[in-house]
Scaffold this motif. Structure first.
Motif, PDB file in Angstrom:
ATOM      1  N   PHE A 154       0.815  -1.257   0.011  1.00  0.00           N
ATOM      2  CA  PHE A 154      -0.170   0.054   0.112  1.00  0.00           C
ATOM      3  C   PHE A 154       0.767   1.253   0.019  1.00  0.00           C
ATOM      4  O   PHE A 154       0.540   2.356  -0.530  1.00  0.00           O
ATOM      5  CB  PHE A 154      -0.966  -0.002   1.270  1.00  0.00           C
ATOM      6  N   LEU A 155       2.048   1.212   0.634  1.00  0.00           N
ATOM      7  CA  LEU A 155       2.878   2.467   0.837  1.00  0.00           C
ATOM      8  C   LEU A 155       3.147   2.660  -0.834  1.00  0.00           C
ATOM      9  O   LEU A 155       3.874   3.859  -1.107  1.00  0.00           O
ATOM     10  CB  LEU A 155       4.250   2.315   1.836  1.00  0.00           C
ATOM     11  N   ALA A 156       3.391   1.885  -1.612  1.00  0.00           N
ATOM     12  CA  ALA A 156       4.146   2.067  -3.075  1.00  0.00           C
ATOM     13  C   ALA A 156       3.009   2.970  -3.768  1.00  0.00           C
ATOM     14  O   ALA A 156       3.465   3.352  -4.680  1.00  0.00           O
ATOM     15  CB  ALA A 156       4.287   0.823  -3.592  1.00  0.00           C
ATOM     16  N   PHE A 157       1.959   3.065  -3.251  1.00  0.00           N
ATOM     17  CA  PHE A 157       0.885   3.814  -3.924  1.00  0.00           C
ATOM     18  C   PHE A 157       0.617   5.173  -3.201  1.00  0.00           C
ATOM     19  O   PHE A 157      -0.570   5.787  -3.315  1.00  0.00           O
ATOM     20  CB  PHE A 157      -0.401   3.052  -4.457  1.00  0.00           C
ATOM     21  N   THR A 158       1.285   5.497  -2.247  1.00  0.00           N
ATOM     22  CA  THR A 158       1.063   6.825  -1.629  1.00  0.00           C
ATOM     23  C   THR A 158       2.358   7.601  -1.747  1.00  0.00           C
ATOM     24  O   THR A 158       3.610   7.492  -2.498  1.00  0.00           O
ATOM     25  CB  THR A 158       1.158   6.595  -0.032  1.00  0.00           C
ATOM     26  N   ASN A 159       2.363   8.833  -1.254  1.00  0.00           N
ATOM     27  CA  ASN A 159       3.435   9.932  -1.343  1.00  0.00           C
ATOM     28  C   ASN A 159       4.382  10.045   0.051  1.00  0.00           C
ATOM     29  O   ASN A 159       4.777  11.300   0.287  1.00  0.00           O
ATOM     30  CB  ASN A 159       3.018  11.271  -1.836  1.00  0.00           C
ATOM     31  N   TYR A 160       4.574   8.974   0.205  1.00  0.00           N
ATOM     32  CA  TYR A 160       4.955   8.840   1.871  1.00  0.00           C
ATOM     33  C   TYR A 160       6.713   8.789   1.638  1.00  0.00           C
ATOM     34  O   TYR A 160       7.363   8.003   1.305  1.00  0.00           O
ATOM     35  CB  TYR A 160       4.977   7.551   2.645  1.00  0.00           C
ATOM     36  N   ASN A 161       7.266  10.294   2.078  1.00  0.00           N
ATOM     37  CA  ASN A 161       8.839  10.403   1.795  1.00  0.00           C
ATOM     38  C   ASN A 161       9.178  11.198   3.152  1.00  0.00           C
ATOM     39  O   ASN A 161       8.369  11.784   3.958  1.00  0.00           O
ATOM     40  CB  ASN A 161       9.101  10.914   0.607  1.00  0.00           C
ATOM     41  N   LEU A 162      10.372  11.747   3.045  1.00  0.00           N
ATOM     42  CA  LEU A 162      11.119  12.740   4.107  1.00  0.00           C
ATOM     43  C   LEU A 162      10.256  13.600   4.101  1.00  0.00           C
ATOM     44  O   LEU A 162      10.051  14.212   5.344  1.00  0.00           O
ATOM     45  CB  LEU A 162      12.561  12.775   3.736  1.00  0.00           C
ATOM     46  N   TYR A 163       9.918  14.468   2.864  1.00  0.00           N
ATOM     47  CA  TYR A 163       9.264  15.744   2.973  1.00  0.00           C
ATOM     48  C   TYR A 163       7.768  15.822   2.983  1.00  0.00           C
ATOM     49  O   TYR A 163       7.063  16.739   3.058  1.00  0.00           O
ATOM     50  CB  TYR A 163       9.584  16.281   1.681  1.00  0.00           C
ATOM     51  N   ASN A 164       6.950  14.499   3.254  1.00  0.00           N
ATOM     52  CA  ASN A 164       5.739  14.381   3.451  1.00  0.00           C
ATOM     53  C   ASN A 164       5.329  13.530   4.609  1.00  0.00           C
ATOM     54  O   ASN A 164       4.602  12.336   4.298  1.00  0.00           O
ATOM     55  CB  ASN A 164       5.049  14.115   2.320  1.00  0.00           C
ATOM     56  N   ALA A 165       6.161  13.358   5.555  1.00  0.00           N
ATOM     57  CA  ALA A 165       5.838  12.320   6.538  1.00  0.00           C
ATOM     58  C   ALA A 165       4.706  12.611   7.686  1.00  0.00           C
ATOM     59  O   ALA A 165       4.901  13.742   8.052  1.00  0.00           O
ATOM     60  CB  ALA A 165       7.136  11.978   7.309  1.00  0.00           C
ATOM     61  N   PRO A 166       4.081  11.747   7.998  1.00  0.00           N
ATOM     62  CA  PRO A 166       3.088  11.847   8.899  1.00  0.00           C
ATOM     63  C   PRO A 166       3.903  11.602  10.457  1.00  0.00           C
ATOM     64  O   PRO A 166       4.918  11.408  10.356  1.00  0.00           O
ATOM     65  CB  PRO A 166       2.220  10.965   8.910  1.00  0.00           C
ATOM     66  N   PRO A 167       3.017  12.472  11.364  1.00  0.00           N
ATOM     67  CA  PRO A 167       1.792  12.896  11.314  1.00  0.00           C
ATOM     68  C   PRO A 167       1.629  14.471  11.077  1.00  0.00           C
ATOM     69  O   PRO A 167       0.678  15.097  10.960  1.00  0.00           O
ATOM     70  CB  PRO A 167       1.554  12.840  13.100  1.00  0.00           C
ATOM     71  N   ARG A 168       2.826  14.892  10.633  1.00  0.00           N
ATOM     72  CA  ARG A 168       2.851  16.374  10.179  1.00  0.00           C
ATOM     73  C   ARG A 168       2.040  16.920   9.267  1.00  0.00           C
ATOM     74  O   ARG A 168       1.406  17.555   8.851  1.00  0.00           O
ATOM     75  CB  ARG A 168       4.162  17.056  10.219  1.00  0.00           C
ATOM     76  N   ASN A 169       2.369  15.889   8.206  1.00  0.00           N
ATOM     77  CA  ASN A 169       1.323  15.784   6.769  1.00  0.00           C
ATOM     78  C   ASN A 169       0.593  14.717   6.882  1.00  0.00           C
ATOM     79  O   ASN A 169       0.812  13.423   7.387  1.00  0.00           O
ATOM     80  CB  ASN A 169       2.458  16.008   5.871  1.00  0.00           C
ATOM     81  N   LEU A 170      -0.465  14.718   6.047  1.00  0.00           N
ATOM     82  CA  LEU A 170      -1.236  13.556   5.578  1.00  0.00           C
ATOM     83  C   LEU A 170      -0.855  12.908   4.329  1.00  0.00           C
ATOM     84  O   LEU A 170      -0.400  13.622   3.599  1.00  0.00           O
ATOM     85  CB  LEU A 170      -2.795  13.896   5.485  1.00  0.00           C
ATOM     86  N   LEU A 171      -0.745  11.617   4.408  1.00  0.00           N
ATOM     87  CA  LEU A 171      -0.498  11.043   3.105  1.00  0.00           C
ATOM     88  C   LEU A 171      -1.664  10.749   2.043  1.00  0.00           C
ATOM     89  O   LEU A 171      -2.844  10.987   2.585  1.00  0.00           O
ATOM     90  CB  LEU A 171      -0.173   9.413   3.355  1.00  0.00           C
ATOM     91  N   GLU A 172      -1.271  10.885   0.647  1.00  0.00           N
ATOM     92  CA  GLU A 172      -2.275  10.896  -0.125  1.00  0.00           C
ATOM     93  C   GLU A 172      -1.958   9.619  -1.038  1.00  0.00           C
ATOM     94  O   GLU A 172      -0.998   9.194  -1.311  1.00  0.00           O
ATOM     95  CB  GLU A 172      -2.268  12.088  -0.982  1.00  0.00           C
ATOM     96  N   TRP A 173      -3.148   9.103  -1.642  1.00  0.00           N
ATOM     97  CA  TRP A 173      -3.044   7.860  -2.688  1.00  0.00           C
ATOM     98  C   TRP A 173      -2.740   8.647  -3.943  1.00  0.00           C
ATOM     99  O   TRP A 173      -3.312   9.780  -4.424  1.00  0.00           O
ATOM    100  CB  TRP A 173      -4.354   7.365  -2.981  1.00  0.00           C
ATOM    101  N   VAL A 174      -1.625   8.257  -4.597  1.00  0.00           N
ATOM    102  CA  VAL A 174      -1.088   8.828  -5.723  1.00  0.00           C
ATOM    103  C   VAL A 174      -1.095   7.691  -7.008  1.00  0.00           C
ATOM    104  O   VAL A 174      -0.500   8.145  -8.111  1.00  0.00           O
ATOM    105  CB  VAL A 174       0.585   9.032  -5.942  1.00  0.00           C
ATOM    106  N   GLY A 175      -1.508   6.347  -7.100  1.00  0.00           N
ATOM    107  CA  GLY A 175      -1.729   5.556  -7.901  1.00  0.00           C
ATOM    108  C   GLY A 175      -0.347   5.002  -8.323  1.00  0.00           C
ATOM    109  O   GLY A 175       0.454   4.837  -7.329  1.00  0.00           O
ATOM    110  N   PHE A 176      -0.046   4.799  -9.652  1.00  0.00           N
ATOM    111  CA  PHE A 176       1.340   4.287 -10.210  1.00  0.00           C
ATOM    112  C   PHE A 176       2.186   5.279 -10.460  1.00  0.00           C
ATOM    113  O   PHE A 176       3.062   5.139 -11.079  1.00  0.00           O
ATOM    114  CB  PHE A 176       0.658   3.638 -11.329  1.00  0.00           C
TER     115      PHE A 176
END
Length: 436
Positions: free
Chosen positions: A161-183
């Motif tokens: 599931f993480l492979a289809f999100t925008n989870y990286n150093l600059y968009n890490a929770p809980p400061r930011n919310l993850l989003e689905w980015v598809g492929f």
């Protein structure tokens, strides 16, 4: 006698009226189909279990699935990782519920079918005995299956599931919310020049490393096993013990020792061997090609004892009659090796040899412990000796590119699983399993 025949005919008529389709339809409400089959205790137990599951988990599953879709709504308060975990757990619980729900319908249908054919419904004692006999194997494997789901499948699904999100150093929770980015991550991997170059360079080196290192360790093991198995060789037990010693030493200890021996400045290989003979030092840790040669040699040293032990056992099991018949036919040593020794060894050990290739494909220890995947390469996010698994490690724990690491992990898993399945299907030991 006539009365008995009359009763039997009556029973058959009653049984024919018992409809399996009705039992299956009634089982839409769990337990009613079993009650229709006059298995009232079983029906009551199923109804209570399913009702308890619905009461206890409906709200949890509903909230988890909703959170899996949104991944949170309020930054700094909602942690998308928790929402993702709860959503995956909700999917697992839903899969459990649907599986048992379908089994409940199938059970009612099968019992009704048997009753229709004249089967007599057992009493309570017989029902308990039959249930225990049928469920005992499942009780034994149940704890292992539970651990498999929550220790292996859950983390695997989390990674997918993480492979289809925008989870990286600059968009890490809980400061930011993850989003689905598809492929998008997969598209980035194959379209952005830096990622594409790094991926194909690392993939090509991974394939070369796997093939060369594994083939050399298998070839060395086969050569030594055939040599030591020769009847003219004395002190076989001592020689075999010595050749097994590299396997007895913990691998990480051997790798650390070799990293010191190959050190550019104070390593014994440079100071005691290379420099006195050739007047210069080899940059084992700073040149990518030299480092690759070094880790291949180390892997051959680490890997051949296990394969040697396998081959030795197989060689001792080959009947001497085969070789005597070959001698009578005038076969030379090479012909005996090619037509007798090699086919027997490969047939008996093919699955394990395939696992050697798959293991080296993901051999993280030697890559990381020897030089942390280095040396660094300009324009790449991976080192000169990084293989896919060590690159994924670096992306995860050093660069915190969790989404890209997850995407590469999916590709890595597909490659390894596909290779192993393809080779297992082609091996004779797989094809002839169960035939005598």
């Amino acid at each position: 006698m006539a009365a008995t025949n009359k009763n039997d005919k009556h029973d058959l008529l009653v049984n024919k009226k018992h409809n399996p389709t009705v039992a299956a339809l009634l089982s839409i409400i769990p337990g009613l189909g079993q009650a229709y089959n006059k298995r009232f205790l079983k029906g009551a137990a199923l109804f209570i279990l399913f009702a308890a599951f619905v009461v206890a988990f409906t709200e949890l599953i509903s909230a988890g699935l909703q959170g899996l879709v949104t991944l949170g709504e309020v930054p700094r308060e909602d942690d998308s990782r928790i929402f993702l975990s709860n959503g995956i757990l909700s999917l697992i619980f839903t899969a459990f519920f649907l599986s048992f729900y379908i089994l409940n319908i199938q059970d009612a249908f099968k019992d009704a079918k048997r009753i229709q054919l004249g089967w007599k419904v057992p009493n309570i004692r017989e029902g308990f005995r039959n249930a225990w006999d049928n469920s005992f194997p499942y009780l034994l494997i149940g704890p292992g299956l539970f651990l498999l789901i929550f220790v292996v499948i859950f983390p695997l699904l989390f990674m997918v599931f993480l492979a289809f999100t925008n989870y990286n150093l600059y968009n890490a929770p809980p400061r930011n919310l993850l989003e689905w980015v598809g492929f998008e991550n997969f598209v980035t991997l194959f379209t952005i020049n830096e990622w594409r170059t790094t991926f194909f360079n690392v993939l090509s080196w991974t394939l070369i490393w796997t093939f060369v290192a594994t083939t050399l360790q298998i070839g060395l093991a086969l050569f030594l096993a055939v040599l030591v198995n020769d009847p003219r060789v004395r002190f076989k037990k001592l020689i075999r013990t010595v050749l097994i010693l590299p396997w007895a030493v913990p691998g990480f200890v051997t790798i650390i020792i070799f990293s010191a021996l190959f050190n550019d400045n104070f390593g014994a290989i440079n100071l005691q061997i290379i420099e006195p003979l050739f007047g210069q030092r080899v940059p084992w840790l700073t040149d990518a090609t030299a480092t690759r040669v070094a880790i291949i040699m180390i892997q051959v040293w680490l890997g051949f004892p296990f394969v040697y032990a396998l081959f030795t056992g197989v060689l001792q099991g080959i009947s001497a009659d085969w070789y005597e018949a070959a001698d009578m036919d005038g076969a030379n040593r090479w012909q005996k090796f090619r037509n007798i020794t090699f086919p027997h060894v490969m047939f008996a050990t093919a699955p394990l040899l395939i696992m050697q290739y798959a293991g080296n494909f993901n051999n993280f220890n030697i890559i990381y412990l020897f030089n942390q995947g280095g040396p660094a390469v300009r324009g790449q996010t991976a080192g000169g000796t990084d293989i896919l698994i060590s690159w994924i490690y670096g992306l995860t724990f050093t660069n915190q590119q969790f989404n890209m690491a997850a995407a590469i992990s999916i590709i890595l898993g597909i490659l390894v699983a596909g290779f192993a399945f393809f080779q297992f299907r082609r091996s004779r030991s797989f094809k002839e399993e169960g035939t005598f």
